[in-house]
Design a protein around this motif. Structure first.
Motif, short mmCIF file in Angstrom:
data_model
loop_
_atom_site.label_atom_id
_atom_site.label_comp_id
_atom_site.label_asym_id
_atom_site.label_seq_id
_atom_site.Cartn_x
_atom_site.Cartn_y
_atom_site.Cartn_z
N GLY A 31 55.07 55.16 23.07
CA GLY A 31 54.31 55.97 22.12
C GLY A 31 54.16 55.35 20.75
O GLY A 31 53.43 55.87 19.91
N GLN A 32 54.84 54.24 20.49
CA GLN A 32 54.73 53.60 19.17
C GLN A 32 53.33 53.04 18.96
O GLN A 32 52.71 52.54 19.89
CB GLN A 32 55.78 52.49 19.04
N ARG A 33 52.84 53.12 17.72
CA ARG A 33 51.51 52.63 17.37
C ARG A 33 51.63 51.33 16.58
O ARG A 33 52.42 51.25 15.64
CB ARG A 33 50.75 53.67 16.54
N ILE A 34 50.84 50.34 16.98
CA ILE A 34 50.80 49.05 16.29
C ILE A 34 49.44 48.92 15.63
O ILE A 34 48.40 49.02 16.29
CB ILE A 34 51.04 47.88 17.28
N VAL B 196 48.60 51.78 21.16
CA VAL B 196 49.63 52.75 21.52
C VAL B 196 50.42 52.17 22.69
O VAL B 196 49.86 51.94 23.77
CB VAL B 196 49.02 54.11 21.89
N VAL B 197 51.70 51.93 22.48
CA VAL B 197 52.53 51.28 23.49
C VAL B 197 52.93 52.29 24.57
O VAL B 197 53.39 53.39 24.25
CB VAL B 197 53.79 50.66 22.85
N ARG B 198 52.75 51.91 25.81
CA ARG B 198 53.24 52.68 26.95
C ARG B 198 54.18 51.78 27.76
O ARG B 198 53.79 50.69 28.17
CB ARG B 198 52.08 53.16 27.84
N ILE B 199 55.40 52.25 27.97
CA ILE B 199 56.39 51.45 28.70
C ILE B 199 56.37 51.89 30.16
O ILE B 199 56.58 53.07 30.47
CB ILE B 199 57.78 51.59 28.08
N ALA B 200 56.11 50.94 31.04
CA ALA B 200 55.95 51.23 32.47
C ALA B 200 57.29 51.63 33.11
O ALA B 200 58.36 51.16 32.68
CB ALA B 200 55.37 50.01 33.18
N PRO B 201 57.24 52.48 34.13
CA PRO B 201 58.46 52.81 34.88
C PRO B 201 59.08 51.55 35.46
O PRO B 201 58.39 50.58 35.79
CB PRO B 201 57.96 53.74 35.98
N THR C 65 43.71 52.24 21.41
CA THR C 65 43.76 51.89 22.83
C THR C 65 45.21 51.77 23.24
O THR C 65 46.09 51.53 22.40
CB THR C 65 43.00 50.58 23.11
N GLU C 66 45.48 51.94 24.53
CA GLU C 66 46.85 51.85 25.03
C GLU C 66 47.12 50.47 25.60
O GLU C 66 46.23 49.83 26.16
CB GLU C 66 47.12 52.92 26.09
N VAL C 67 48.36 50.02 25.47
CA VAL C 67 48.79 48.76 26.07
C VAL C 67 50.11 49.02 26.79
O VAL C 67 51.03 49.61 26.22
CB VAL C 67 48.94 47.66 24.99
N GLU C 68 50.18 48.65 28.06
CA GLU C 68 51.37 48.90 28.87
C GLU C 68 52.24 47.66 28.92
O GLU C 68 51.75 46.54 29.13
CB GLU C 68 50.98 49.32 30.29
#
Length: 322
Positions: free
Chosen positions: A190-193, A214-219, A151-154
């Motif tokens: 994009g890093q996976r934890i 899956v890390v997503r960094i917000a604008p 799952t993604e986390v922002e």
């Protein structure tokens, strides 16, 4: 089938850790979605980030070298040589024309045996030992491990810099549950934890799978991120750029001072070494402040007079070569 992580980074399997980091930084500059607008670049960047995340971690790299694509699901106590033998035996049995090496066996004999040179090897015992008893035995299929989930986390750039906490809601066979997770400082897009045992439930006593965040960094309205490097615009008055100055700026790590050399023009980048995102396994990123010269939009009478005098006495030609 997923590409080999070394192939993704363009490296040999004996690459040093410094080579892995350099390869990631070089490729990330061209594949990052903020830079490369090719629709395929985002997927390639995710693939690159996963490869770097695994190979830059000595423990994960050791397991990847030993077990390849299966490194996340093979038990921690499995002997790599036994694993390779089991895979080789299984492949030999699956190929046509090799039936003479296999002895048929029903429930009373415990399954198939492989007869090679030397002692017979009980494939069921070997495979069962590697995969936690998931081979077929006297009682049918043994325990089955649960599937891995993703799952993604922002997070914001500030949260990526300092680390943060998240509460996730996860659905399961017993209904929804919440999970408090820690996003460590210095994560990149994009890093996976990995959260061990938080994936799908196993059956027959099998272990639960893992959950990968899956890390997503917000604008961000102020910062732009490339890998671990931070970029920002630094407004300057004409006299600050021409004469040189010291400018205080805000960064995710706190206030910092940029020394602006005399004669600085717009778009010149000034680097603050190590002030980008931290990195627990290597060098931190850098911060780049890009000069942006601004002029007063409504100068006062005195300012206008000074600017007119400067225009008369100055020999500077911004459109020439001087």
């Amino acid at each position: 089938m997923a590409r080999d992580f070394y192939e993704v980074l363009g490296l040999s399997r004996d690459a040093e850790q410094s080579e892995i980091q350099r390869a990631y930084r070089r490729l990330a500059r061209t594949l990052h979605p903020d830079v490369n607008k090719d629709p395929a670049a985002e997927e390639r960047f995710k693939e690159l980030s996963e490869a770097y995340d695994v190979l830059s971690d000595p423990d994960q790299r050791t397991r990847y070298d030993a077990f390849g694509a299966d490194f996340r699901r093979v038990g921690a106590d499995v002997d790599p040589d036994a694993y390779r033998r089991a895979r080789a035996y299984a492949g030999a049995g699956a190929g046509g024309g090799r039936s003479s090496g296999w002895g048929g066996g029903g429930p009373s004999t415990g399954g198939f045996r492989y007869s090679g040179s030397g002692d017979d090897v009980d494939l069921e015992d070997l495979l069962g030992g590697i995969f936690g008893g998931r081979g077929r035995g006297r009682g049918g299929w043994g325990p089955l491990a649960g599937s891995d989930h993703e799952t993604e986390v922002e997070v914001s750039i500030e949260e990526a810099y300092h680390g943060t906490q998240r509460t996730l809601s996860i659905s399961g066979p017993d209904g929804p549950r919440t999970l408090d997770v820690t996003v460590p400082a210095g994560v990149v897009d994009g890093q996976r934890i990995r959260l061990r045992g938080q994936g799908g439930q196993g059956s027959g006593g099998g272990e639960a799978g893992d959950l990968y965040l899956v890390v997503r960094i917000a604008p961000h309205p102020r910062y732009r991120l490339e890998g671990r490097d931070l970029h920002l615009l630094m407004p300057l008055a004409p006299w600050e750029a021409a004469l040189g100055s010291s400018v205080d700026i805000d960064t995710p790590g706190g206030p910092a001072t940029v020394t602006v050399p005399a004669g600085t023009s717009s778009h010149r980048r000034l680097r603050l070494k190590g002030r980008g995102l931290p990195n627990k396994r290597g060098k931190p990123g850098d911060l780049y402040a890009e000069a942006q010269i601004k002029v007063p939009t409504s100068p006062s009478a005195e300012e206008r007079e000074l600017l007119e005098r400067l225009g008369k006495v100055s020999s500077f030609d911004p459109r020439g070569t001087r």
